[in-house]
Write a protein that holds these residues in place. Structure first.
Motif, PDB file in Angstrom:
ATOM      1  N   GLY A 184       2.628  -0.768   5.074  1.00  0.00           N
ATOM      2  CA  GLY A 184       1.366  -0.544   4.370  1.00  0.00           C
ATOM      3  C   GLY A 184       0.184  -0.845   5.273  1.00  0.00           C
ATOM      4  N   GLY A 195       0.802  -1.224   0.000  1.00  0.00           N
ATOM      5  CA  GLY A 195       0.000   0.000   0.000  1.00  0.00           C
ATOM      6  C   GLY A 195       0.834   1.273   0.000  1.00  0.00           C
ATOM      7  N   HIS A 240      -3.189   4.367   3.193  1.00  0.00           N
ATOM      8  CA  HIS A 240      -2.108   3.585   2.567  1.00  0.00           C
ATOM      9  C   HIS A 240      -1.062   3.079   3.567  1.00  0.00           C
ATOM     10  N   ALA A 241      -0.862   3.808   4.654  1.00  0.00           N
ATOM     11  CA  ALA A 241       0.076   3.364   5.699  1.00  0.00           C
ATOM     12  C   ALA A 241      -0.532   3.823   7.033  1.00  0.00           C
TER      13      ALA A 241
END
Ligand code: HEC
Ligand code: HEC
Ligand code: HEC
Ligand code: HEC
Ligand code: HEC
Length: 454
Positions: A116, A57, A92-93
């Protein structure tokens, strides 16, 4: 100075996204266990997850390029979109977001941001804020208790708790629906599912994406994996795999749509006009196809007629020349996206690049966003409106008709009408701009029809 910058970003994030103060910077990376710890006992699940898009991600080339080359400079230059500096990271993280590591380092620095969307983040989520899942509105409690689908689970390494929330689509929707700083819903996989037939049938995201096939069987039912989910654990009749196949998994895309071809006559002569009808049925996808980052994803129908002499391309034509279908629903290589560098190279004219980078004249299924200056944009956070959307709804059958005038020099005998539905997760022109290499083309479906020429 760095602190002040961070604070501004955090405030901006709070303004633009729903998830607020209580999450941010209350936690440290030490509150989360590394996926390699989980691997020790959950080896199969680790292997599946590790190959998935969610494990990448933050580290995948596309995200690294879009975040660091575009979103971050845009967020620093333009107050209206400064919330995305943290916002992108919230999905995403997510651990980096909740510990306040914003913006995180690039992937080659190998910080914990590289995990991620990982095991311990998902399994210490406790629920969501508000009624609708979107924009990372999770509530969290990182620590000893790992939440999951079992009511009778015992582990030597951690406590366990049953969580109904983890078994529902809303869990996924928190990151798979996104509203941008201009209040445009730029990602709507959850909403598309919710409004569609699968939600009504009680089929959750997990029933497709967390099963070995990644989709329902031909009987219309989910087929789950069974076996041992942890070293020392009992055999489970039903458990959920962690491959999360999607746009980057050819096997998930191939065969997702059923395609048929027919013509109004079987025998044709040079100069005749034949009407060819293509039917596309969205049989396997639980939401629209394409979904998610729909402004990037390309799905297009390519039609040809092959005789002994050559391959004739049969273009798709809209019924009226200036309607949206004719402008957006047909592949085009006209330059587009001229607003992309407005903050990166302010005041400098940017010519954009080829809109689709595909053979022209094909039928395109896509969603297009427009930015505040009226250009098409691939930066979802700059979308002020959706100018076109003709994607295939779940279980929808779309009928396309083509008129083809048989060339006067066509060879006698058999001609083959070939219909191919293709998919690519982003335009090659954008990939070239971002310098991230070759994007594969996946064949979703194809069919052939033979006609004879008198
Ligand atoms: C020392 C071995 C071991 C380690 C390390 C381990 N687990 Fe487990 N875990 C187990 C066992 C055993 C079970 C029980 C399996 C069962 O009930 O089928 C389990 C169950 C679970 C469950 C199911 C809980 C439920 O109630 O549904 C989740 C979720 C889970 N683990 C997550 C994790 C995560 C995340 C990590 C890494 C932070 C991790 N585990 C590390 C052994 C381990
Ligand atoms: C995107 C969030 C997410 C990530 C990342 C994730 N899981 Fe899960 N996991 C889930 C959900 C959701 C379920 C339950 C699905 C259901 O019951 O419908 C689940 C189920 C489980 C279970 C119960 C057995 C099963 O598979 O049904 C275990 C054990 C588990 N996960 C461990 C892990 C480990 C270990 C990792 C990392 C290698 C991991 N999970 C990564 C969301 C996640
Ligand atoms: C914490 C946020 C978060 C949660 C919760 C989450 N996802 Fe994701 N998911 C992401 C992100 C971010 C990506 C895209 C990663 C990338 O390619 O950059 C992704 C990617 C995916 C993909 C792959 C798409 C592709 O293009 O290959 C699938 C499938 C998916 N998620 C399904 C699920 C399902 C099913 C659930 C619920 C069980 C879920 N996700 C929960 C954030 C999340
Ligand atoms: C009936 C099965 C089914 C259900 C239910 C389902 N999906 Fe999918 N999903 C698919 C298939 C098949 C694909 C591949 C086609 C595609 O890319 O859209 C896919 C693709 C995706 C992608 C990649 C989309 C793209 O085009 O980039 C994401 C992300 C995703 N699903 C997430 C979800 C989430 C989140 C849910 C629940 C809200 C969900 N899916 C429900 C079958 C399903
Ligand atoms: C609400 C959660 C959320 C936010 C906020 C978000 N994303 Fe995503 N992003 C996702 C999900 C989920 C996917 C996967 C969708 C799909 O597969 O189609 C994704 C996909 C992507 C992809 C495509 C990755 C691929 O592998 O194809 C890129 C690049 C990306 N996001 C960048 C960003 C950037 C840059 C930002 C901030 C401007 C951002 N995202 C904000 C959830 C989010």
């Amino acid at each position: 100075m760095k602190k002040l910058f961070l604070l501004t970003i955090l405030l901006a994030t709070i303004l633009f996204f729903t998830n607020t103060e209580e999450l941010i910077a209350k936690h440290t990376y030490d509150d989360y266990e590394d996926p390699y710890v989980c691997m020790g006992c959950h080896f199969d699940i680790f292997k599946q997850w590790n190959a998935s898009s969610m494990a990448k991600g933050m580290t995948n080339k596309f995200m690294q390029a879009q975040y660091f080359k575009l979103a971050l400079p845009d967020g620093k230059a333009d107050k209206k979109v400064e919330g995305v500096i943290g916002g992108c990271i919230g999905c995403h993280a997510p651990a980096s977001f909740v510990v306040g590591d914003i913006p995180p380092e690039t992937a080659e620095k190998n910080t914990p941001a590289n995990r991620g969307v990982f095991c311990d983040f998902c399994h210490t989520i406790t629920g969501m804020k508000g009624k609708m899942p979107f924009n990372f509105n999770y509530t969290i409690d990182p620590g000893k208790i790992k939440r999951g689908p079992f009511k009778d689970s015992i582990s030597p390494h951690h406590d366990t708790a049953y969580s109904e929330f983890h078994t529902k689509a809303e869990f996924c929707g928190m990151c798979h629906d996104e509203v941008n700083p201009f209040d445009v819903k730029v990602k709507a996989t959850y909403s598309e599912w919710k409004e569609g037939p699968y939600a009504k049938k009680g089929i959750q995201c997990q029933d497709c994406h967390m099963t070995p096939a990644g989709r329902l069987g031909d009987d219309g039912k989910p087929h789950y994996a069974s076996g041992i989910v942890a070293t020392g654990g009992p055999r489970r009749e039903k458990y959920f795999t962690h491959r999360f196949p999607g746009a980057h998994t050819p096997g998930q895309i191939e065969g997702a749509i059923k395609l048929s071809v027919s013509a109004d006559k079987e025998t044709v002569a040079p100069g005749d006009t034949v009407t060819i009808t293509i039917k596309l049925t969205n049989e396997k996808v639980g939401h629209m196809f394409p979904s998610g980052s729909s402004e990037e994803r390309q799905l297009w129908l390519h039609l040809t007629a092959t005789d002994q002499n050559r391959i004739n391309h049969i273009p798709w034509k809209a019924s009226k020349p200036n309607e949206p279908d004719a402008v957006y629903g047909i592949t085009s290589n006209n330059p587009a996206y001229q607003g992309l560098e407005k903050n990166i190279k302010p005041g400098k004219k940017f010519d954009g690049f080829s809109r689709d980078a595909l053979p022209e004249g094909d039928r395109l299924y896509h969603l297009f966003f427009e930015d505040p200056d009226g250009y098409l944009t691939l930066s979802q956070y700059y979308a002020v409106k959706i100018v076109y959307d003709n994607r295939l709804k779940p279980e929808e059958t779309r009928v396309e008709t083509y008129q083809w005038e048989i060339p006067s020099d066509i060879a006698k005998g058999e001609i083959f009408i070939d219909a191919k539905l293709n998919y690519r997760y982003m335009p090659q022109s954008f990939a070239d701009y971002l310098e991230i290499g070759e994007i594969p083309i996946i064949e979703v479906a194809k069919k052939r029809l033979a006609l004879s020429v008198r």
